[in-house]
Design a protein around this motif. Structure first.
Motif, mmCIF file in Angstrom:
data_model
loop_
_atom_site.group_PDB
_atom_site.id
_atom_site.type_symbol
_atom_site.label_atom_id
_atom_site.label_comp_id
_atom_site.label_asym_id
_atom_site.label_seq_id
_atom_site.Cartn_x
_atom_site.Cartn_y
_atom_site.Cartn_z
ATOM 1 N N GLU A 315 15.170 -1.137 56.212
ATOM 2 C CA GLU A 315 14.532 -2.122 55.418
ATOM 3 C C GLU A 315 13.293 -1.504 55.047
ATOM 4 N N LEU A 316 12.537 -1.066 55.672
ATOM 5 C CA LEU A 316 10.871 -0.810 55.488
ATOM 6 C C LEU A 316 10.914 0.366 54.491
ATOM 7 N N TYR A 317 11.954 1.485 54.772
ATOM 8 C CA TYR A 317 12.000 2.631 53.884
ATOM 9 C C TYR A 317 12.382 2.165 52.448
ATOM 10 N N ALA A 318 13.267 1.479 52.119
ATOM 11 C CA ALA A 318 13.616 0.691 50.997
ATOM 12 C C ALA A 318 12.608 0.080 50.162
ATOM 13 N N GLU A 319 11.848 -0.778 51.245
ATOM 14 C CA GLU A 319 10.728 -1.416 50.344
ATOM 15 C C GLU A 319 9.657 -0.620 50.088
ATOM 16 N N ILE A 320 9.151 0.219 50.895
ATOM 17 C CA ILE A 320 8.227 1.267 50.406
ATOM 18 C C ILE A 320 8.614 2.253 49.058
ATOM 19 N N SER A 321 9.841 2.635 49.399
ATOM 20 C CA SER A 321 10.366 3.677 48.127
ATOM 21 C C SER A 321 10.306 2.742 46.959
ATOM 22 N N ALA A 322 10.553 1.502 46.657
ATOM 23 C CA ALA A 322 10.739 0.833 45.582
ATOM 24 C C ALA A 322 9.482 0.469 45.102
ATOM 25 N N LYS A 323 8.270 0.659 45.799
ATOM 26 C CA LYS A 323 6.913 0.423 45.038
ATOM 27 C C LYS A 323 5.990 1.599 45.077
ATOM 28 N N ASN A 324 6.553 2.875 45.944
ATOM 29 C CA ASN A 324 5.604 3.837 45.835
ATOM 30 C C ASN A 324 6.212 5.290 45.602
#
Ligand code: CA
Length: 376
Positions: A315-324
């Motif tokens: 979940e964290l990787y998806a969140e970071i990938s979406a904004k960075n």
């Protein structure tokens, strides 16, 4: 007349100088002195001494013309300011773990390791022959730094807990010292992560400012004394399958180095990358035996806890990938490489390791008594 004589002598001098060229080059080579800031506790002859070993090799490889003096945390800059010190040119070189700087940008963590990542061999494969070094160098260049893999601890232990972790609920409110992105994962599950330098963990655990702490593994952990203040020793560190430490060099200082000095430094870092892993692997078994004999209670993290952490990680990787976008670029390449590595390691490596582990168990058992000979 005088001028002609001078020219003749100068010409003779040049001829002699031509024969003695290596000596002249040596005499003219710069005497370079750098200061290295390390993030790691000076008491550790593993992770801290690695920088000293690099300095020794560099000095020996350049006939003493390139000297690096190693300083511990707080001597020049605090443990977590090594990156900034190299970036700003306060020091020429540093030894650190890039995942300490996830607060600046989570992309840094990919230079060390990220939760449910690769083991030390796979990390080295990615860096040296999988495109990892190029991708990370492109990222580090924005910080005026060129970095070199320079040490790996291998898979780490999960850490020292005062209370047992039986279910995911036991993570709620847990104040744990933990490095890198794992803190963000645990925060999703209700824990209160803290990033402390190695030298500050013991006092915090002793005072009860934190409930649990992880560092590296048996050999270092024993030296830092965690077994005196927490009883349960968990494994594995799902967040550190093979964390890599890095040497940072200020890019301007690097570019100003003679090519031969660059080569010696690069080689010393590569040597350190192998040597640190070997040192830990050689020293950890005896340390683990001593810790267990001294009362440490070994505990695996329950499967359900591991699964919850894995789900939170995805979940964290998806969140970071979406904004960075910088993170996404490196992470996507890294993920593909990791998946292929896992596929390959499942075949020969895992087959070998599983059988070797079972055979050593069998060898530790007494041989069954010989059955008496019977007539057919
Ligand atoms: Ca650790």
């Amino acid at each position: 007349m005088e001028r002609r004589k001078f020219l003749r002598q100068a010409g003779a001098g040049l001829a002699v100088g031509g024969l003695a060229a290596p000596a002249i080059v040596r005499a003219q080579s710069p005497q370079i002195k750098w200061r290295l800031a390390s993030s790691f506790p000076k008491s550790l002859d593993t992770i801290y001494a690695t920088a000293e070993n690099i300095a020794k090799r560099v000095s020996a490889g350049t006939g003493g013309r390139f000297q690096i003096q190693v300083f511990g945390p707080g001597e020049l800059v605090p443990a977590f300011q090594v990156l900034d010190a190299v970036k700003d040119g306060t020091v020429e070189i540093g030894h650190s773990a890039s995942y300490y700087y996830v607060g600046k940008d989570p992309t840094f963590a990919l230079d060390t390791t990220i939760p449910f990542g690769m083991n030390s061999r796979q990390q080295a494969a990615w860096m040296y022959h999988g495109g990892g070094l190029e991708l990370m160098r492109e990222f580090f260049r924005e910080y005026n730094i060129i970095q070199f893999p320079a040490g790996n601890t291998g898979a780490q232990m999960g850490g020292w807990h005062r209370k047992e972790i039986k279910t995911v609920k036991d993570l709620k409110g847990l104040k744990i010292r933990i490095a890198g992105m794992a803190g963000q994962v645990l925060a999703k599950l209700g824990a209160v992560p803290q990033q402390l330098p190695g030298g500050e963990i013991y006092p915090a655990l002793e005072k009860g400012t934190i409930d649990a702490a992880e560092w590296v593994g048996p050999y270092d952990d024993e030296k830092l004394g965690f077994q005196k203040v927490a009883k349960y020793y968990y494994y594995p560190a799902w967040w550190e399958g093979g964390p890599q430490l890095s040497i940072y060099v200020n890019i301007k200082q690097w570019e100003a180095l003679p090519k031969e000095f660059q080569s010696v430094l690069e080689t010393a870092c590569a040597e350190a990358n192998i040597d640190m892993q070997a040192r830990y692997d050689a020293k950890n078994p005896a340390a683990l035996k001593r810790l267990v004999a001294g009362g440490a209670q070994l505990r695996p993290y329950p499967r359900a806890v591991m699964e919850a952490c894995r789900a939170a990680t995805e979940e964290l990787y998806a969140e970071i990938s979406a904004k960075n976008a910088k993170f996404k670029k490196v992470f996507d390449a890294w993920s593909k490489f990791r998946d292929d590595q896992r596929l390959w390691f499942r075949v020969a490596e895992k087959g070998f390791d599983d059988f070797a582990a079972l055979s050593s168990q069998a060898a530790a058992r007494p041989a069954p008594a010989k059955a008496p000979a019977t007539k057919p």
